[in-house]
Design a protein around this motif. Sequence first.
Motif, PDB file in Angstrom:
ATOM      1  N   VAL A 434      12.275 -47.214  65.414  1.00  0.00           N
ATOM      2  CA  VAL A 434      12.357 -48.460  66.175  1.00  0.00           C
ATOM      3  C   VAL A 434      11.411 -49.516  65.606  1.00  0.00           C
ATOM      4  CG1 VAL A 434      11.953 -49.524  68.431  1.00  0.00           C
ATOM      5  CG2 VAL A 434      13.070 -47.296  68.295  1.00  0.00           C
ATOM      6  N   LEU A 435      10.234 -49.110  65.172  1.00  0.00           N
ATOM      7  CA  LEU A 435       9.195 -50.065  64.787  1.00  0.00           C
ATOM      8  C   LEU A 435       9.648 -51.040  63.702  1.00  0.00           C
ATOM      9  CD1 LEU A 435       6.108 -47.628  64.831  1.00  0.00           C
ATOM     10  CD2 LEU A 435       7.015 -49.027  66.684  1.00  0.00           C
ATOM     11  N   PRO A 436      10.018 -50.580  62.483  1.00  0.00           N
ATOM     12  CA  PRO A 436      10.442 -51.548  61.463  1.00  0.00           C
ATOM     13  C   PRO A 436      11.771 -52.214  61.787  1.00  0.00           C
ATOM     14  CG  PRO A 436      10.768 -49.313  60.668  1.00  0.00           C
ATOM     15  CD  PRO A 436      10.030 -49.198  61.957  1.00  0.00           C
ATOM     16  N   ASN A 437      12.655 -51.495  62.505  1.00  0.00           N
ATOM     17  CA  ASN A 437      13.966 -52.053  62.821  1.00  0.00           C
ATOM     18  C   ASN A 437      13.850 -53.258  63.741  1.00  0.00           C
ATOM     19  OD1 ASN A 437      16.998 -51.884  62.912  1.00  0.00           O
ATOM     20  ND2 ASN A 437      16.571 -51.510  65.077  1.00  0.00           N
ATOM     21  N   VAL A 438      13.099 -53.126  64.833  1.00  0.00           N
ATOM     22  CA  VAL A 438      12.965 -54.217  65.794  1.00  0.00           C
ATOM     23  C   VAL A 438      12.221 -55.404  65.178  1.00  0.00           C
ATOM     24  CG1 VAL A 438      11.854 -54.909  67.955  1.00  0.00           C
ATOM     25  CG2 VAL A 438      13.173 -52.794  67.856  1.00  0.00           C
ATOM     26  N   ILE A 439      11.193 -55.125  64.398  1.00  0.00           N
ATOM     27  CA  ILE A 439      10.450 -56.202  63.727  1.00  0.00           C
ATOM     28  C   ILE A 439      11.390 -57.028  62.851  1.00  0.00           C
ATOM     29  CG2 ILE A 439       8.675 -56.704  61.994  1.00  0.00           C
ATOM     30  CD1 ILE A 439       7.180 -54.214  63.041  1.00  0.00           C
ATOM     31  N   ALA A 440      12.279 -56.353  62.131  1.00  0.00           N
ATOM     32  CA  ALA A 440      13.195 -57.045  61.213  1.00  0.00           C
ATOM     33  C   ALA A 440      14.251 -57.860  61.951  1.00  0.00           C
ATOM     34  CB  ALA A 440      13.866 -56.030  60.291  1.00  0.00           C
ATOM     35  N   ILE A 441      14.862 -57.281  62.999  1.00  0.00           N
ATOM     36  CA  ILE A 441      15.930 -58.026  63.679  1.00  0.00           C
ATOM     37  C   ILE A 441      15.369 -59.245  64.410  1.00  0.00           C
ATOM     38  CG2 ILE A 441      17.473 -56.027  63.860  1.00  0.00           C
ATOM     39  CD1 ILE A 441      16.685 -55.727  66.772  1.00  0.00           C
ATOM     40  N   VAL A 442      14.148 -59.133  64.928  1.00  0.00           N
ATOM     41  CA  VAL A 442      13.525 -60.290  65.571  1.00  0.00           C
ATOM     42  C   VAL A 442      13.231 -61.372  64.540  1.00  0.00           C
ATOM     43  CG1 VAL A 442      11.439 -61.106  66.747  1.00  0.00           C
ATOM     44  CG2 VAL A 442      12.568 -59.012  67.525  1.00  0.00           C
ATOM     45  N   ALA A 443      12.767 -60.954  63.350  1.00  0.00           N
ATOM     46  CA  ALA A 443      12.489 -61.914  62.276  1.00  0.00           C
ATOM     47  C   ALA A 443      13.752 -62.647  61.843  1.00  0.00           C
ATOM     48  CB  ALA A 443      11.860 -61.196  61.083  1.00  0.00           C
ATOM     49  N   LEU A 444      14.912 -61.992  61.952  1.00  0.00           N
ATOM     50  CA  LEU A 444      16.193 -62.597  61.564  1.00  0.00           C
ATOM     51  C   LEU A 444      16.952 -63.125  62.783  1.00  0.00           C
ATOM     52  CD1 LEU A 444      17.334 -59.903  58.950  1.00  0.00           C
ATOM     53  CD2 LEU A 444      16.422 -62.177  58.458  1.00  0.00           C
ATOM     54  N   GLY A 445      16.232 -63.378  63.857  1.00  0.00           N
ATOM     55  CA  GLY A 445      16.865 -63.819  65.100  1.00  0.00           C
ATOM     56  C   GLY A 445      17.674 -65.089  64.962  1.00  0.00           C
ATOM     57  N   GLY A 446      17.323 -65.959  64.027  1.00  0.00           N
ATOM     58  CA  GLY A 446      18.068 -67.200  63.827  1.00  0.00           C
ATOM     59  C   GLY A 446      19.487 -66.944  63.395  1.00  0.00           C
ATOM     60  N   ILE A 447      19.691 -65.958  62.517  1.00  0.00           N
ATOM     61  CA  ILE A 447      21.053 -65.591  62.061  1.00  0.00           C
ATOM     62  C   ILE A 447      21.873 -65.100  63.250  1.00  0.00           C
ATOM     63  CG2 ILE A 447      22.367 -64.003  60.623  1.00  0.00           C
ATOM     64  CD1 ILE A 447      20.044 -64.012  58.644  1.00  0.00           C
ATOM     65  N   VAL A 448      21.255 -64.276  64.083  1.00  0.00           N
ATOM     66  CA  VAL A 448      21.934 -63.710  65.250  1.00  0.00           C
ATOM     67  C   VAL A 448      22.336 -64.826  66.225  1.00  0.00           C
ATOM     68  CG1 VAL A 448      21.735 -62.122  67.191  1.00  0.00           C
ATOM     69  CG2 VAL A 448      20.690 -61.533  64.992  1.00  0.00           C
ATOM     70  N   ALA A 449      21.413 -65.736  66.470  1.00  0.00           N
ATOM     71  CA  ALA A 449      21.679 -66.834  67.404  1.00  0.00           C
ATOM     72  C   ALA A 449      22.834 -67.699  66.930  1.00  0.00           C
ATOM     73  CB  ALA A 449      20.422 -67.673  67.590  1.00  0.00           C
ATOM     74  N   ARG A 450      22.858 -67.989  65.621  1.00  0.00           N
ATOM     75  CA  ARG A 450      23.948 -68.816  65.067  1.00  0.00           C
ATOM     76  C   ARG A 450      25.288 -68.095  65.189  1.00  0.00           C
ATOM     77  NH1 ARG A 450      19.841 -70.102  61.373  1.00  0.00           N
ATOM     78  NH2 ARG A 450      20.521 -68.522  59.891  1.00  0.00           N
ATOM     79  N   SER A 451      25.287 -66.786  64.991  1.00  0.00           N
ATOM     80  CA  SER A 451      26.511 -66.016  65.110  1.00  0.00           C
ATOM     81  C   SER A 451      27.051 -66.038  66.538  1.00  0.00           C
ATOM     82  CB  SER A 451      26.253 -64.556  64.690  1.00  0.00           C
ATOM     83  OG  SER A 451      27.413 -63.777  64.837  1.00  0.00           O
ATOM     84  N   ALA A 452      26.152 -65.883  67.503  1.00  0.00           N
ATOM     85  CA  ALA A 452      26.555 -65.900  68.918  1.00  0.00           C
ATOM     86  C   ALA A 452      27.040 -67.286  69.337  1.00  0.00           C
ATOM     87  CB  ALA A 452      25.380 -65.456  69.793  1.00  0.00           C
ATOM     88  N   LYS A 453      26.417 -68.323  68.788  1.00  0.00           N
ATOM     89  CA  LYS A 453      26.787 -69.704  69.143  1.00  0.00           C
ATOM     90  C   LYS A 453      28.181 -70.042  68.633  1.00  0.00           C
ATOM     91  CE  LYS A 453      25.058 -74.446  68.951  1.00  0.00           C
ATOM     92  NZ  LYS A 453      24.004 -75.355  68.454  1.00  0.00           N
ATOM     93  N   LYS A 454      28.482 -69.619  67.393  1.00  0.00           N
ATOM     94  CA  LYS A 454      29.792 -69.919  66.820  1.00  0.00           C
ATOM     95  C   LYS A 454      30.914 -69.175  67.556  1.00  0.00           C
ATOM     96  CE  LYS A 454      28.076 -70.771  62.121  1.00  0.00           C
ATOM     97  NZ  LYS A 454      28.059 -70.298  60.728  1.00  0.00           N
TER      98      LYS A 454
END
Length: 454
Positions: A434-454
Amino acid sequence: MDTLLSIVKTINMYLSDYILIILLIGAGLFFTVKTRFVQVRCFGEGLKQVFGGLSFRNKDKNAGLNSFQALATAVAAQVGTGNIVGACGAILTGGPGAIFWMWIIAFFGMATIYAEAVLAQDTKVKQEDGTFAGGPVYYIKKAFPGKLGTFLARFFAVSAVLALGFMGAMVQSNSIGESFDTAFSIPTWITGLLIAAISALVFLGGAKRIASVTEKVVPVMAVLYLLGGVAVLVARAEYLPEAIGMIFKYAFRPDALIGGGIGYALKTAISQGAKRGLFSNEAGMGSTPHAHALAEVKKPHDQGVAAMVGVFIDTFVVLTMTGLIVISTLYTSDGILAEGAAKGVEKTNMAMLAFGRVFGSSGANIFVAVCLFFFAFSTIISWNYFGKINFESLFGKKALPVYFVIATVFIFLGALASNNLVWELTDMFNQLMVLPNVIAIVALGGIVARSAKK
């Protein structure tokens, strides 16, 4: 063994009671807000993505997997012994209220797993056989280019190989071995050999054979378990309101049942819900993105919403069914656990005792053993594939035969091993993932947000 068990339990206590709760709930809240409650807005879209064009055959043999096949592979990993033995262990230790905290973890986890699937799609690579490969190792390096990303990716890969390919397989075969010994008097070593042999045949077929097996096994095992569960709940219908009430009552006052002070009891209930919730639905753990990367979809968002359906099925359907069965038969006013712990009741036999109230002892043993076989076997083959991807990232494709041999041996040994130690080791490596995985997805949160918005 006792010394090792004590050390691992101490590590797990700090991980599950503090770090894991903060990371899982924190990441779930972060992505819930970031995606504007994607798990609510787009849940219907997820169902349509998964079941709208349901087909058990790809028109093009050289094509990748469709959303249903990728989700079936993910659900095969999610719906395992955690939904039966794990849920029973959480209730036994944290009380019926642990189910409530599993729901909370799962609700926010649906947003987390959306992020994982989107990033797995965004960073996947196409392989020679036409399938895709992807997962946390790929998006961790994108989040942190350079030495930090390499270190975190390797840390995740090592944890994943140990948690999924090796230790996780031991947990699953251990549960099958014990249940078959109880139900059919088959020695655990014989069950271990059979599971290892069958698993090896599936492993050798690669991703497409795994998807072909899971897309057929998952619906069958889910329907079988749910039909048996409904039969128990119908027979115990008069106790259902009491059982549901206990979930909410003991979510906030677990001390009334499990003892100890309110602070200690509440921490136990929440940590059991978080730990077993993670082991069950795997949102935030970084395992299922390997499956979601396999899907051929028009855009990452499509597989993101499909991934949310997996968490819903795992926790709000299958795991909740287990919880209601156990609580309505063992914890209600006429149950053997109505006043707390009872001698001879363990997480490994709770489900059999619960089903036994309606099916009788022999019928319950057979039913649970058959369900555990389907649940655990499907998890073994999916987790092995996830472990393989990470092993290959560490040592290259030429080393894969070594991985398959070791993984097969671990499946056999799991049937013979100490149950408590196997579960604690698996919990530890699951939580380290969980530790490195969660750190990475939070760091890439902008990509996720743009995907959800589109």
